[in-house]
Design a protein around this motif. Structure first.
Motif, PDB file in Angstrom:
ATOM      1  N   ASP A   1      12.807   3.074   4.133  1.00 52.74           N
ATOM      2  CA  ASP A   1      11.846   3.971   4.770  1.00 52.74           C
ATOM      3  C   ASP A   1      10.806   4.507   3.794  1.00 52.74           C
ATOM      4  OD1 ASP A   1      13.001   3.655   7.255  1.00 52.74           O
ATOM      5  OD2 ASP A   1      14.299   5.401   7.064  1.00 52.74           O
ATOM      6  N   THR A   2      10.628   3.801   2.682  1.00 51.89           N
ATOM      7  CA  THR A   2       9.635   4.179   1.678  1.00 51.89           C
ATOM      8  C   THR A   2       8.723   2.988   1.410  1.00 51.89           C
ATOM      9  OG1 THR A   2      11.246   5.660   0.648  1.00 51.89           O
ATOM     10  CG2 THR A   2       9.311   5.086  -0.657  1.00 51.89           C
ATOM     11  N   ALA A   3       7.432   3.261   1.278  1.00 47.22           N
ATOM     12  CA  ALA A   3       6.461   2.220   0.952  1.00 47.22           C
ATOM     13  C   ALA A   3       5.663   2.672  -0.267  1.00 47.22           C
ATOM     14  CB  ALA A   3       5.532   1.955   2.129  1.00 47.22           C
ATOM     15  N   ILE A   4       5.492   1.763  -1.210  1.00 44.24           N
ATOM     16  CA  ILE A   4       4.683   2.016  -2.407  1.00 44.24           C
ATOM     17  C   ILE A   4       3.437   1.141  -2.291  1.00 44.24           C
ATOM     18  CG2 ILE A   4       4.599   1.996  -4.932  1.00 44.24           C
ATOM     19  CD1 ILE A   4       6.884   3.738  -3.751  1.00 44.24           C
ATOM     20  N   VAL A   5       2.281   1.752  -2.411  1.00 42.49           N
ATOM     21  CA  VAL A   5       1.018   1.021  -2.335  1.00 42.49           C
ATOM     22  C   VAL A   5       0.313   1.157  -3.678  1.00 42.49           C
ATOM     23  CG1 VAL A   5      -1.217   0.836  -1.169  1.00 42.49           C
ATOM     24  CG2 VAL A   5       0.804   1.555   0.127  1.00 42.49           C
ATOM     25  N   THR A   6      -0.138   0.037  -4.214  1.00 43.88           N
ATOM     26  CA  THR A   6      -0.969   0.047  -5.409  1.00 43.88           C
ATOM     27  C   THR A   6      -2.264  -0.682  -5.076  1.00 43.88           C
ATOM     28  OG1 THR A   6       0.083  -1.967  -6.245  1.00 43.88           O
ATOM     29  CG2 THR A   6       0.957   0.133  -7.038  1.00 43.88           C
ATOM     30  N   GLY A   7      -3.319  -0.327  -5.776  1.00 45.33           N
ATOM     31  CA  GLY A   7      -4.582  -0.991  -5.503  1.00 45.33           C
ATOM     32  C   GLY A   7      -5.724  -0.383  -6.287  1.00 45.33           C
ATOM     33  N   ALA A   8      -6.929  -0.751  -5.855  1.00 45.77           N
ATOM     34  CA  ALA A   8      -8.155  -0.267  -6.479  1.00 45.77           C
ATOM     35  C   ALA A   8      -8.947   0.526  -5.448  1.00 45.77           C
ATOM     36  CB  ALA A   8      -8.980  -1.446  -6.986  1.00 45.77           C
ATOM     37  N   TYR A   9      -9.700   1.502  -5.946  1.00 46.59           N
ATOM     38  CA  TYR A   9     -10.498   2.358  -5.073  1.00 46.59           C
ATOM     39  C   TYR A   9     -11.869   2.546  -5.695  1.00 46.59           C
ATOM     40  CZ  TYR A   9     -11.917   6.536  -2.467  1.00 46.59           C
ATOM     41  OH  TYR A   9     -12.596   7.435  -1.684  1.00 46.59           O
ATOM     42  N   HIS A  10     -12.894   2.474  -4.869  1.00 47.47           N
ATOM     43  CA  HIS A  10     -14.268   2.702  -5.316  1.00 47.47           C
ATOM     44  C   HIS A  10     -14.860   3.793  -4.430  1.00 47.47           C
ATOM     45  CE1 HIS A  10     -18.699   1.342  -5.266  1.00 47.47           C
ATOM     46  NE2 HIS A  10     -18.507   2.125  -6.313  1.00 47.47           N
ATOM     47  N   GLU A  11     -15.395   4.820  -5.059  1.00 50.04           N
ATOM     48  CA  GLU A  11     -16.048   5.900  -4.316  1.00 50.04           C
ATOM     49  C   GLU A  11     -17.375   6.217  -4.975  1.00 50.04           C
ATOM     50  OE1 GLU A  11     -13.643   9.289  -3.220  1.00 50.04           O
ATOM     51  OE2 GLU A  11     -15.365  10.626  -3.456  1.00 50.04           O
TER      52      GLU A  11
ATOM     53  N   ASP B   1     -20.695   8.385   0.245  1.00 45.38           N
ATOM     54  CA  ASP B   1     -21.438   7.261   0.811  1.00 45.38           C
ATOM     55  C   ASP B   1     -20.576   6.002   0.883  1.00 45.38           C
ATOM     56  OD1 ASP B   1     -23.933   8.657   1.062  1.00 45.38           O
ATOM     57  OD2 ASP B   1     -24.183   8.450  -1.109  1.00 45.38           O
ATOM     58  N   VAL B   2     -19.777   5.789  -0.158  1.00 44.09           N
ATOM     59  CA  VAL B   2     -18.921   4.603  -0.243  1.00 44.09           C
ATOM     60  C   VAL B   2     -17.499   5.063  -0.533  1.00 44.09           C
ATOM     61  CG1 VAL B   2     -18.429   2.492  -1.555  1.00 44.09           C
ATOM     62  CG2 VAL B   2     -20.802   3.154  -1.118  1.00 44.09           C
ATOM     63  N   ALA B   3     -16.563   4.572   0.251  1.00 42.70           N
ATOM     64  CA  ALA B   3     -15.134   4.792   0.003  1.00 42.70           C
ATOM     65  C   ALA B   3     -14.445   3.508   0.440  1.00 42.70           C
ATOM     66  CB  ALA B   3     -14.607   5.984   0.788  1.00 42.70           C
ATOM     67  N   GLU B   4     -14.038   2.711  -0.543  1.00 40.09           N
ATOM     68  CA  GLU B   4     -13.452   1.416  -0.196  1.00 40.09           C
ATOM     69  C   GLU B   4     -12.272   1.088  -1.094  1.00 40.09           C
ATOM     70  OE1 GLU B   4     -16.935  -1.029  -0.465  1.00 40.09           O
ATOM     71  OE2 GLU B   4     -16.964  -0.981  -2.650  1.00 40.09           O
ATOM     72  N   MET B   5     -11.288   0.435  -0.479  1.00 40.34           N
ATOM     73  CA  MET B   5     -10.077   0.041  -1.192  1.00 40.34           C
ATOM     74  C   MET B   5     -10.047  -1.473  -1.310  1.00 40.34           C
ATOM     75  SD  MET B   5      -7.422   2.573   0.639  1.00 40.34           S
ATOM     76  CE  MET B   5      -6.491   3.161  -0.744  1.00 40.34           C
ATOM     77  N   SER B   6      -9.409  -1.951  -2.364  1.00 38.98           N
ATOM     78  CA  SER B   6      -9.248  -3.395  -2.541  1.00 38.98           C
ATOM     79  C   SER B   6      -7.962  -3.647  -3.318  1.00 38.98           C
ATOM     80  CB  SER B   6     -10.451  -3.993  -3.280  1.00 38.98           C
ATOM     81  OG  SER B   6     -10.595  -3.406  -4.556  1.00 38.98           O
ATOM     82  N   ASP B   7      -7.569  -4.895  -3.362  1.00 43.26           N
ATOM     83  CA  ASP B   7      -6.400  -5.310  -4.134  1.00 43.26           C
ATOM     84  C   ASP B   7      -5.138  -4.534  -3.744  1.00 43.26           C
ATOM     85  OD1 ASP B   7      -5.074  -6.844  -6.056  1.00 43.26           O
ATOM     86  OD2 ASP B   7      -5.436  -5.378  -7.650  1.00 43.26           O
ATOM     87  N   LEU B   8      -5.023  -4.172  -2.445  1.00 43.80           N
ATOM     88  CA  LEU B   8      -3.861  -3.405  -2.004  1.00 43.80           C
ATOM     89  C   LEU B   8      -2.610  -4.272  -1.969  1.00 43.80           C
ATOM     90  CD1 LEU B   8      -5.137  -1.153   0.931  1.00 43.80           C
ATOM     91  CD2 LEU B   8      -4.771  -0.546  -1.460  1.00 43.80           C
ATOM     92  N   LYS B   9      -1.557  -3.739  -2.545  1.00 47.72           N
ATOM     93  CA  LYS B   9      -0.243  -4.371  -2.499  1.00 47.72           C
ATOM     94  C   LYS B   9       0.724  -3.339  -1.940  1.00 47.72           C
ATOM     95  CE  LYS B   9      -1.016  -7.585  -6.302  1.00 47.72           C
ATOM     96  NZ  LYS B   9      -2.445  -7.402  -6.356  1.00 47.72           N
TER      97      LYS B   9
END
Length: 146
Positions: free
Chosen positions: A97-107, A83-91
């Motif tokens: 050619d590499t990307a590192i993503v950190t953040g919060a996830y709510h499901e 029902d809910v899948a949301e990301m926040s605080d993404l950095k």
């Protein structure tokens, strides 16, 4: 003297171009993260498959580790309704050619008719090959303090 000034100007231009490219790549990665989240929520396997590298690996909240095929099977499971899948605080941090993503996830949703809810922290690793970004590794964990 002119050579030093010209060299300095060229270095500034090069730095500006690299900086602009990194900002553009960071925006692209953020958009891909949102696309991934939405395709997971909607069980859009074709989209999801295109975002995951062939050697993709993910560790989920309960400690299970899935390959690309395993994660796609997990996502396609019809007994799970998100029902809910949301990301926040993404950095997003770009390193070539590499990307590192950190953040919060709510499901939040139901699995086998029973409600569930996660509040996680995440780390995703993206790699650019042949001008295309794909996620190669992901790790989700439940913080001990919320």
């Amino acid at each position: 003297m002119r050579l030093c000034v010209c060299t300095g100007v060229l270095l500034l231009i090069a730095c500006a171009v690299v900086g602009a490219q990194e900002k553009g790549d960071a925006a692209t990665i953020r958009a891909l993260e949102m696309k991934w989240t939405e395709s997971y929520k909607q069980h859009s396997i074709d989209i999801l498959s295109s975002l995951l590298a062939d050697d993709f690996v993910i560790t989920v909240e309960d400690g299970n580790v899935y390959s690309k095929a395993g994660y796609i099977s997990h996502t396609a499971d019809g007994s799970v309704h998100v029902d809910v899948a949301e990301m926040s605080d993404l950095k997003v941090r770009i390193h070539g050619d590499t990307a590192i993503v950190t953040g919060a996830y709510h499901e939040k949703g139901t699995a086998n008719g029973k409600p569930y809810e996660y509040h996680d922290r995440l780390t995703d690793v993206w790699m650019k090959t042949a001008s295309k970004w794909q996620v190669i590794a992901s790790h989700y964990s439940v913080p001990t303090k919320q």
